[in-house]
Design a protein around this motif. Structure first.
Motif, mmCIF file in Angstrom:
data_model
loop_
_atom_site.group_PDB
_atom_site.id
_atom_site.type_symbol
_atom_site.label_atom_id
_atom_site.label_comp_id
_atom_site.label_asym_id
_atom_site.label_seq_id
_atom_site.Cartn_x
_atom_site.Cartn_y
_atom_site.Cartn_z
ATOM 1 N N ALA A 585 0.817 -1.209 0.000
ATOM 2 C CA ALA A 585 0.000 0.000 0.000
ATOM 3 C C ALA A 585 0.854 1.264 0.000
ATOM 4 O O ALA A 585 0.523 2.228 -0.687
ATOM 5 C CB ALA A 585 -0.945 -0.005 1.196
ATOM 6 N N LEU A 586 1.960 1.251 0.752
ATOM 7 C CA LEU A 586 2.759 2.476 0.863
ATOM 8 C C LEU A 586 3.168 3.046 -0.487
ATOM 9 O O LEU A 586 2.852 4.202 -0.774
ATOM 10 C CB LEU A 586 4.002 2.215 1.712
ATOM 11 N N PRO A 587 3.857 2.252 -1.331
ATOM 12 C CA PRO A 587 4.256 2.849 -2.606
ATOM 13 C C PRO A 587 3.066 3.174 -3.497
ATOM 14 O O PRO A 587 3.120 4.130 -4.269
ATOM 15 C CB PRO A 587 5.146 1.785 -3.252
ATOM 16 N N LEU A 588 1.997 2.393 -3.384
ATOM 17 C CA LEU A 588 0.834 2.674 -4.226
ATOM 18 C C LEU A 588 0.231 4.021 -3.856
ATOM 19 O O LEU A 588 -0.059 4.842 -4.726
ATOM 20 C CB LEU A 588 -0.213 1.568 -4.081
ATOM 21 N N ILE A 589 0.064 4.241 -2.543
ATOM 22 C CA ILE A 589 -0.512 5.509 -2.103
ATOM 23 C C ILE A 589 0.386 6.671 -2.527
ATOM 24 O O ILE A 589 -0.088 7.667 -3.099
ATOM 25 C CB ILE A 589 -0.718 5.513 -0.573
ATOM 26 N N ALA A 590 1.701 6.507 -2.290
ATOM 27 C CA ALA A 590 2.623 7.570 -2.682
ATOM 28 C C ALA A 590 2.554 7.794 -4.191
ATOM 29 O O ALA A 590 2.489 8.936 -4.663
ATOM 30 C CB ALA A 590 4.047 7.216 -2.264
ATOM 31 N N GLY A 591 2.554 6.696 -4.955
ATOM 32 C CA GLY A 591 2.515 6.802 -6.413
ATOM 33 C C GLY A 591 1.258 7.506 -6.893
ATOM 34 O O GLY A 591 1.310 8.383 -7.758
#
Lengths: 644, 255
Positions: A585-591
């Motif tokens: 989730a972290l990189p997806l949200i940031a992306g």
């Protein structure tokens, strides 16, 4: 020699599942690349398109991006694969096989796999390419039948590129045995993990950096003093760098700080499996920060590229409509030609006539120094339409907008109005000059659309009926023929027919021509965007997948301890799902956030409302990403619960 | 006095038909509350298999086992997990501590899993840390402490949830003699003061001499039983060595 070669072959055959992931990612890369190159060399597309040189150069550029990407991806899978085999290599060495022999064996092994993958990849790619050619034709709006044939040039191109990549990775394998000491090969997985340190200062810095990048991106380009000071070339670079570094700090420190904070809350931390989940994440997060940043940046890039391409494709129809409020419009020459056009439309089986009207307009020179237009000179020619005709035509086009003008009042019609660049119009005064007549008019209204097709006429203004008849007395008015038809986006034959009988001086503009041209270029854009996007997405998903499985293998012992002290399998699955979710989730949200900022800047710049296509893109991306998540959780769970 | 563990006719065979290997055969055993029982025997006698079966990690091929009044043979996997969590405590030769957790967190893990309130957890951990003398290292990580400290941490974790039965598998196997003695004394103290029931598998006669009763296994069957009648540990140690000598063969084990 021969024995080494056969050991290598045996190795592959016996540990096939072990090799499978690596092998599969190689095949995947080859299939993608081959398909892409095949499209580049395909004759059907080239002959169907008028802009074939444009297509082929677009494909060439995209192919370069693909090569770089595929090389990185194969390199990554290769290093993942080699890491898994360090122990085996160490064992050979311990048993007294000479380094040179081991190195050679690894080289052959990798080379053998590369060659095999190339064969399978090209075979699979030939099938896929056929499918993609017809898909591309369809997206670009051609109905030509695809008789796709595999081009030897594409095979040669693919073979050369992948032979080079395989050679490099094989050499890498050869060097493995020389790069490490025996003891390191044996303890590949056992490097102690240290609790990461993180300070509030760097955590805050991450937010400040990202904030700065966002703030810069959202500035109005033309009015921002920061953009002007930094320069229009440098500022985007500054945005890119601050956001990437900020994201890295965000992942490496802010997450650590937050996790530590949640560890301080004993009521929650000492509750069931939370203690396991949080402590595991805390240990991993710092080592993962680089991967997470890469994935966030890749996701943002992919989403932005695909989002942009799709937005253009999506708004093609509305762009064509903006440029052609009438399905067709031309300057009337003689009555017989107009009659023939009427007949062609009425005899066409696929289209019904919605309206046909003849609009009188006057072309007038004007002194526009009063407008303060940055890009126009002092003199400009206007196409003038009367208030009554404007209202009538607007009604025919389905608009309920009306204008009421009196005396020397006028309304400006500017479909390409751009805040900050276009003149403000309202309140400005310009002088119309026709023969000896000098008439000052004042703009009291601005419409950000036109009722005339801008391609047929000059910049258009509306004047009051009195003024129009006054102008009409000075000069001959021009008659414009405006048509509205049904199914205007499919009017290929009709448009071609009308184009054939009208002279150039009629300056025909048609909805269909603009629409088709737009489909062609935006279709190519969306195809390449989608294709590359899919490749990037697959690769990002695979990178996380590989990474998580590596961790699963080193976590195995921990979960076995937990099983012994009475942790349910249900709880194990839950904590794995939570931990993996965190990583996904972290990189997806940031992306997604980065992409949203980039696209809202773009939408401001282009004056397009792209919320719907962008949300669709993000939705699709998230869905595919979720599939990867589920697969990863299952594989992780299987690894840690499997008994020896 | 209540019976904590009762095993009747327990047997275990490995492998398929025609190529079977019998690890345990007709084992009958009872352990009363507050006992400190040692299991000894040469390598391959079936000690570990027996311990694994009592630990519910392995299942017997035959027989019945009741621990703390519950039949563990008929339980499903979920019930077994609960059972292990609530009724059993484990001490392993290789400690089995989680390296991502501090000493304190390792100890409190079983309590956290059972969702005991934080204040109660704090109290229990401190109490046990004092018993085992590891209060100063509570906030360290496993790779920063010695083997003896690791094993005392593992022992603390085993008893923190007040299990009905503590199972120890060669707990002194990886320790030097000083650490081993210290651990054995702690276990003894636990047994004396808290009436904890402990079953310890060991091949070390010195470790076994801390028990109140020692059971010898040979070739998968019960061989002999020794009770500590003389309060002097040294006398019991001599007796154990005699039995081991009679068991014969595996001189390597009699160190």
């Amino acid at each position: 020699m021969m024995t080494l070669f056969s050991i290598a072959r045996k190795n592959i055959r016996k540990n096939f599942t072990h090799y499978f992931l690596y092998f599969a990612s190689m095949i995947f890369s080859i299939v993608i690349y081959f398909t892409f190159v095949s499209l580049k060399y395909d004759h059907t597309i080239q002959s169907a398109s008028e802009a074939s040189t444009k297509i082929s150069s677009a494909f060439s550029a995209a192919a370069v991006v693909l090569i770089i990407f595929v090389a990185i991806f194969i390199w990554y899978s290769n290093s993942f694969f080699t890491r898994k085999r360090k122990k085996e290599v160490g064992l050979y060495s311990l048993l007294g096989v000479r380094k040179k022999q081991i190195g050679r064996m690894l080289f052959y092994e990798n080379f053998l796999m590369g060659a095999l993958a190339l064969l399978i990849g090209i075979a699979l790619g030939s099938v896929l390419a056929r499918f993609f050619v017809s898909l591309l034709m369809k997206i670009m709006g051609y109905d030509a039948v695809s008789n796709f044939s595999i081009s030897p040039a594409a095979i040669l191109n693919t073979a050369i590129v992948f032979m080079i990549i395989t050679l490099i990775t094989s050499l890498q394998g050869y060097r493995l045995i020389y790069r490490f000491k025996l003891i390191e090969l044996f303890h590949a997985d056992q490097q102690g993990e240290q609790e990461p340190k993180a300070s509030w200062i760097t955590a805050l810095l991450s937010l400040v950096l990202i904030g700065t990048g966002y703030w810069l991106a959202l500035q109005n380009l033309l009015q921002s003093s920061v953009w002007a000071k930094l320069g229009y070339m440098l500022t985007p670079l500054v945005i890119l760098v601050t956001v990437i570094i900020g994201t890295y700090f965000l992942f490496s420190t802010l997450t650590v700080t937050l996790l530590r904070l949640s560890r301080r809350n004993k009521k929650r931390y000492w509750n069931g499996m939370n203690i396991i989940g949080i402590s595991q994440l805390l240990y991993r997060i710092k080592g993962n920060a680089r991967t997470l940043t890469i994935i966030a940046v890749l996701s943002a890039t992919t989403l932005t590229a695909v989002g942009t391409a799709y937005s253009f494709y999506y708004s093609n129809a509305s762009n064509a409509l903006q440029a052609n409020p009438n399905s067709m419009m031309f300057i009337s020459g003689d009555n017989s030609t107009t009659k023939r056009v009427d007949e062609m439309i009425s005899s066409s089986p696929d289209h019904k006539l919605l309206y046909h009207t003849t609009v009188p307009v006057i072309e007038v020179d004007a002194d526009v120094s009063g407008l303060g237009d940055l890009f126009a000179g002092d003199m400009q020619t206007y196409t003038v339409i009367s208030n009554r005709d404007f209202n009538e035509l607007a009604k025919l086009q389905g608009s309920e907008d009306t204008i009421e003008l009196k005396g020397n009042e006028a309304a400006a019609l500017d479909p390409v109005y751009y805040e900050g660049i276009s003149p403000k119009y309202v309140g400005a005064e310009v002088q119309l000059e026709q023969n000896k007549l000098r008439e000052n008019i004042t703009f009291t209204e601005l419409k950000k659309y036109s009722v005339l097709n801008p391609a047929t006429v000059y910049s258009s203004i509306v004047v009051s009926d009195e003024l129009f008849s006054q102008l009409e007395r000075q000069t001959q008015s021009i008659q414009l023929e405006a048509y509205g038809i049904t199914n205007q986006d499919k009017a290929k034959q009709l448009t071609a027919g009308i184009e054939a009988i009208l002279p150039d001086s009629a300056s025909l503009s048609s909805y269909y021509r603009d629409y088709a041209r737009g489909m062609e270029s935006t279709g190519l854009l969306i195809f390449m965007g989608g294709f590359l996007g899919l490749v990037f997405l697959t690769a990002t998903g695979s990178i996380i997948y590989f990474k998580q499985l590596t961790e699963a293998n080193s976590d195995k012992a921990r979960y076995q301890i937990l099983n012994k002290i009475g942790v349910h399998k249900r709880e194990v699955r839950k904590t794995i799902a939570q931990q993996v979710m965190f990583i996904f989730a972290l990189p997806l949200i940031a992306g997604i956030t980065h992409c949203a900022i980039a696209l809202s800047a773009l939408s401001k710049l282009l004056h397009m409302n792209i919320v719907i296509p962008v949300v669709i893109c993000m939705g699709v991306y998230t869905c595919i990403y979720l599939v990867y998540y589920v697969i990863t959780v299952n594989a992780y769970y299987k690894i840690v619960t499997k008994n020896k | 006095m209540t019976t904590i563990l009762q095993a009747k006719h327990v047997g275990k065979t490995f492998g398929l038909k025609g190529n079977q290997y019998t690890a345990l055969q007709d084992i009958n055993l009872e352990i009363q509350e507050g006992e400190f029982v040692g299991i000894m025997g040469p390598s391959g006698a079936g000690k570990s298999t027996l311990l694994n079966i009592f630990s519910t990690i392995d299942t017997p091929s035959a027989g019945e086992i009741t621990i703390a009044g519950q039949n563990i043979v008929t339980m499903n996997e979920e019930q077994l997990s609960d059972f292990r969590r609530n009724k059993l405590g484990f001490i392993f030769q290789d400690y089995n501590l989680l390296d991502t957790l501090t000493v304190k967190e390792n100890i409190l893990l079983p309590l956290a899993l059972s969702k005991v309130p934080a204040a109660e957890i704090e109290r229990r951990v401190n109490e046990i840390a004092d018993t085992f003398g590891i209060r100063e290292i509570l906030n360290k990580y496993p790779y920063h402490i010695s083997g003896g400290q690791k094993q005392r941490t593992a022992a603390s974790r085993a008893i923190v949830a007040n299990p009905s039965l503590i199972l120890a598998d060669e707990p002194t196997g990886a320790l030097d003699s000083k650490s081993a003695t210290s651990l054995l004394q702690s276990l003894s103290k636990l047994n004396e003061l808290h009436h904890s029931t402990i079953m310890m598998v060991t091949h070390d006669a010195y470790a076994a001499s801390y028990c109140k009763r020692v059971i010898f296994i040979k070739d998968g069957q019960l061989y002999q039983e020794l009770h500590k009648e003389n309060p002097l540990r040294k006398v019991f140690f001599e007796q154990i060595l005699e039995v081991l000598a009679a068991l014969g063969g595996e001189h390597d084990d009699v160190v």
